[in-house]
Write a protein that holds these residues in place. Sequence first.
Motif, PDB file in Angstrom:
ATOM      1  N   CYS A 190       0.945  -1.153  -0.045  1.00  0.00           N
ATOM      2  CA  CYS A 190       0.089  -0.055  -0.157  1.00  0.00           C
ATOM      3  C   CYS A 190       0.733   1.227  -0.014  1.00  0.00           C
ATOM      4  CB  CYS A 190      -0.948   0.123   1.371  1.00  0.00           C
ATOM      5  SG  CYS A 190      -2.290  -1.020   1.134  1.00  0.00           S
ATOM      6  N   THR A 191       2.200   1.083  -0.210  1.00  0.00           N
ATOM      7  CA  THR A 191       3.001   2.135   0.004  1.00  0.00           C
ATOM      8  C   THR A 191       2.583   3.151  -1.318  1.00  0.00           C
ATOM      9  OG1 THR A 191       4.692   0.915  -1.170  1.00  0.00           O
ATOM     10  CG2 THR A 191       4.882   1.192   1.150  1.00  0.00           C
ATOM     11  N   GLY A 192       2.685   4.537  -0.909  1.00  0.00           N
ATOM     12  CA  GLY A 192       2.276   5.277  -1.948  1.00  0.00           C
ATOM     13  C   GLY A 192       1.036   5.832  -2.418  1.00  0.00           C
ATOM     14  N   ASP A 193      -0.024   4.778  -1.826  1.00  0.00           N
ATOM     15  CA  ASP A 193      -1.349   4.977  -2.207  1.00  0.00           C
ATOM     16  C   ASP A 193      -2.057   5.640  -1.242  1.00  0.00           C
ATOM     17  OD1 ASP A 193      -3.502   4.542  -3.607  1.00  0.00           O
ATOM     18  OD2 ASP A 193      -4.299   2.744  -2.639  1.00  0.00           O
ATOM     19  N   THR A 194      -2.950   6.494  -1.637  1.00  0.00           N
ATOM     20  CA  THR A 194      -3.816   7.481  -0.859  1.00  0.00           C
ATOM     21  C   THR A 194      -5.386   7.006  -0.880  1.00  0.00           C
ATOM     22  OG1 THR A 194      -4.142   8.840  -2.651  1.00  0.00           O
ATOM     23  CG2 THR A 194      -2.194   9.422  -1.062  1.00  0.00           C
ATOM     24  N   VAL A 195      -6.159   7.571  -0.088  1.00  0.00           N
ATOM     25  CA  VAL A 195      -7.456   7.238   0.086  1.00  0.00           C
ATOM     26  C   VAL A 195      -8.487   8.683  -0.177  1.00  0.00           C
ATOM     27  CG1 VAL A 195      -7.819   7.747   2.575  1.00  0.00           C
ATOM     28  CG2 VAL A 195      -9.413   6.412   1.564  1.00  0.00           C
ATOM     29  N   ALA A 196      -9.197   8.329  -0.967  1.00  0.00           N
ATOM     30  CA  ALA A 196     -10.259   9.631  -1.439  1.00  0.00           C
ATOM     31  C   ALA A 196     -10.843   9.955  -0.214  1.00  0.00           C
ATOM     32  CB  ALA A 196     -11.218   9.005  -2.569  1.00  0.00           C
ATOM     33  N   SER A 197     -11.089  11.291   0.201  1.00  0.00           N
ATOM     34  CA  SER A 197     -11.715  11.484   1.396  1.00  0.00           C
ATOM     35  C   SER A 197     -13.065  11.314   1.569  1.00  0.00           C
ATOM     36  CB  SER A 197     -11.572  13.400   1.508  1.00  0.00           C
ATOM     37  OG  SER A 197     -11.948  13.801   0.291  1.00  0.00           O
ATOM     38  N   GLY A 198     -13.823  11.170   0.450  1.00  0.00           N
ATOM     39  CA  GLY A 198     -15.158  10.865   0.520  1.00  0.00           C
ATOM     40  C   GLY A 198     -15.654   9.421   1.232  1.00  0.00           C
ATOM     41  N   VAL A 199     -14.524   8.430   0.770  1.00  0.00           N
ATOM     42  CA  VAL A 199     -14.752   7.223   1.175  1.00  0.00           C
ATOM     43  C   VAL A 199     -14.555   6.870   2.824  1.00  0.00           C
ATOM     44  CG1 VAL A 199     -13.970   4.780   0.743  1.00  0.00           C
ATOM     45  CG2 VAL A 199     -14.090   6.653  -1.147  1.00  0.00           C
ATOM     46  N   VAL A 200     -13.705   7.645   3.379  1.00  0.00           N
ATOM     47  CA  VAL A 200     -13.591   7.838   4.663  1.00  0.00           C
ATOM     48  C   VAL A 200     -14.922   7.858   5.705  1.00  0.00           C
ATOM     49  CG1 VAL A 200     -12.143   8.706   6.507  1.00  0.00           C
ATOM     50  CG2 VAL A 200     -11.307   8.727   4.214  1.00  0.00           C
ATOM     51  N   GLU A 201     -15.943   8.416   4.851  1.00  0.00           N
ATOM     52  CA  GLU A 201     -17.283   8.611   5.532  1.00  0.00           C
ATOM     53  C   GLU A 201     -17.485   7.248   6.503  1.00  0.00           C
ATOM     54  OE1 GLU A 201     -20.226   7.246   4.475  1.00  0.00           O
ATOM     55  OE2 GLU A 201     -19.436   6.340   2.601  1.00  0.00           O
ATOM     56  N   TRP A 202     -17.492   6.056   5.569  1.00  0.00           N
ATOM     57  CA  TRP A 202     -17.618   5.080   6.122  1.00  0.00           C
ATOM     58  C   TRP A 202     -17.083   4.561   7.421  1.00  0.00           C
ATOM     59  CZ3 TRP A 202     -21.563   1.771   6.620  1.00  0.00           C
ATOM     60  CH2 TRP A 202     -21.344   0.544   7.112  1.00  0.00           C
ATOM     61  N   TRP A 203     -15.859   4.672   7.654  1.00  0.00           N
ATOM     62  CA  TRP A 203     -15.071   4.581   8.909  1.00  0.00           C
ATOM     63  C   TRP A 203     -15.488   5.677  10.043  1.00  0.00           C
ATOM     64  CZ3 TRP A 203      -9.558   2.422   9.135  1.00  0.00           C
ATOM     65  CH2 TRP A 203      -9.592   0.952   8.635  1.00  0.00           C
ATOM     66  N   LEU A 204     -15.928   6.747   9.551  1.00  0.00           N
ATOM     67  CA  LEU A 204     -16.395   7.966  10.414  1.00  0.00           C
ATOM     68  C   LEU A 204     -17.820   7.452  11.017  1.00  0.00           C
ATOM     69  CD1 LEU A 204     -15.100  11.227   8.786  1.00  0.00           C
ATOM     70  CD2 LEU A 204     -14.218   9.820  10.923  1.00  0.00           C
ATOM     71  N   LEU A 205     -18.613   6.917   9.975  1.00  0.00           N
ATOM     72  CA  LEU A 205     -20.242   6.642  10.024  1.00  0.00           C
ATOM     73  C   LEU A 205     -20.311   5.727  11.170  1.00  0.00           C
ATOM     74  CD1 LEU A 205     -22.883   8.234   9.478  1.00  0.00           C
ATOM     75  CD2 LEU A 205     -22.826   6.551   7.525  1.00  0.00           C
ATOM     76  N   LEU A 206     -19.705   4.545  10.776  1.00  0.00           N
ATOM     77  CA  LEU A 206     -20.066   3.269  11.134  1.00  0.00           C
ATOM     78  C   LEU A 206     -19.716   3.314  12.827  1.00  0.00           C
ATOM     79  CD1 LEU A 206     -20.784   0.385  10.752  1.00  0.00           C
ATOM     80  CD2 LEU A 206     -18.509  -0.237  10.440  1.00  0.00           C
ATOM     81  N   PRO A 207     -18.640   3.612  13.381  1.00  0.00           N
ATOM     82  CA  PRO A 207     -18.398   3.686  14.775  1.00  0.00           C
ATOM     83  C   PRO A 207     -19.515   4.651  15.443  1.00  0.00           C
ATOM     84  CG  PRO A 207     -16.616   4.783  13.818  1.00  0.00           C
ATOM     85  CD  PRO A 207     -17.567   4.095  12.507  1.00  0.00           C
ATOM     86  N   LEU A 208     -19.960   5.707  15.008  1.00  0.00           N
ATOM     87  CA  LEU A 208     -20.808   6.614  15.612  1.00  0.00           C
ATOM     88  C   LEU A 208     -22.182   6.046  15.647  1.00  0.00           C
ATOM     89  CD1 LEU A 208     -20.117  10.132  13.636  1.00  0.00           C
ATOM     90  CD2 LEU A 208     -19.579   9.446  16.032  1.00  0.00           C
ATOM     91  N   LEU A 209     -22.550   5.174  14.581  1.00  0.00           N
ATOM     92  CA  LEU A 209     -23.899   4.612  14.600  1.00  0.00           C
ATOM     93  C   LEU A 209     -23.851   3.408  15.610  1.00  0.00           C
ATOM     94  CD1 LEU A 209     -24.767   4.529  10.921  1.00  0.00           C
ATOM     95  CD2 LEU A 209     -25.780   6.316  12.607  1.00  0.00           C
ATOM     96  N   VAL A 210     -22.740   2.607  15.589  1.00  0.00           N
ATOM     97  CA  VAL A 210     -22.776   1.651  16.428  1.00  0.00           C
ATOM     98  C   VAL A 210     -22.694   2.021  17.826  1.00  0.00           C
ATOM     99  CG1 VAL A 210     -21.005  -0.116  17.305  1.00  0.00           C
ATOM    100  CG2 VAL A 210     -21.467   0.121  15.088  1.00  0.00           C
TER     101      VAL A 210
END
Length: 444
Positions: free
Chosen positions: A240-260
Amino acid sequence: MGFVVVAGVLVPVGLPLGWDEIVYASRFGPYGPGVPFSAPRTRGVPLLLAPVASWSDSVVLLRLWMTALAGGALYLGFRPWLGALRRPAAVWVAAGLYGSLWFALFYANSAMPNHYTAMGAAAATGCFLLRRPGRAAYAGIVAGLAVVTLMRPNDGAAVALPLFVAASLVPAWRGRGRLVAVVAGVAAGALPWVVEARLRFGGVSGRLAEASDTQGGLRPVLSLKAHLTALDGPLLCRPCTGDTVASGVVEWWLLLPLLVGLGLWTVRRTGRAKAPLWLAVAVAVAGALPYLFLVPYAAPRFLLPGYALLVLPAAVGLLAVADRARGSRPVAVALTLVLLGHTGVQIAQVRTHVSVQERARGDWQRISAVLRENGVRPPCLIKGNGSAIPVAYTAGCASADMDDPAPATAVILRRTDPPSWARDWPRRPVPDTYNPGWSVAVRD
């Protein structure tokens, strides 16, 4: 049904088989020649494919069959929770949350194990939680864990551990029936793997060692960042070196723990039974930990079993927000925007990865065409890096590593020079590839 329809619209049934799918499908004559079946792989996916792949080589028919199986598995996975939670809306919302994930949709028609490990884990845990389990519930535990273990033995062990502990220590669930069902499920699923380990790898320890080597050496490692990076792909983030994540997709990791967290708080505040949701969280964490702390690479599909269980308390939390939205327009607007945003992000990701895979898998066809133009015909042996396996399969050839002593017909290269023994072979570039730099060296 909605999951099947959306997946069918977004993911074309004519998408060429991927690398892993080729390995599984080539167990059957119509999809031959067979390609190497390494130690980490199991016979679970070939078993799913058998009703179609044993007599037809149609990719379209195979994907239609797998789509139907995926839809049935989704129903069976969440169905036991109707009795465990006694709140049908939460169960259907949970299934919808799981089915909205781009990697769940992308793999719906794929010959891959992770959706079935997820649904087996959800079904086994739901049956375990039934208040007065009878033979049907025990059979569900056995069947669910057998499916998980048959697909991926490491997932079977991880999912079974918290269930075994709960059946041993928690008074409400303590009992011989649950304990026997958990052990029997894992044993039934592991039996084919153990038999094959003895026949092909010299025993269980030998197979485990070879599987670890194939996967880059299982060891204590923090892969959390790699899994975050893989939220928007690639399908296999290795490395995974050098790869980045699109900011919009991070919503799942932000939303899921809040809802749990909100779901757990809601059942505590309302006096409903908390234990089922806490067990779901425990099983989800147990299933995810090996991938987060032992496997030195990541793929979004690895965490599907964890997501399948975490969406249950998340659904309770989401319904609590929906209840609040009935009396508050700002909350209703915010909830609508969040759900629309989540849906838009996930659909966009499916479309992106379908496009990438269509072009990337098309490279195998282009390389095969160049091989044919240079006289490579079956029977033939192709060597190269890891991509030699799907290219050789597409060309109708056998494949081998560079250090294999058997004489090669051709060598597949990408941005590298041929080995010393093939340095004088005529070399041809492969034009118009999605991933640039491919060439083939063909023996005179």
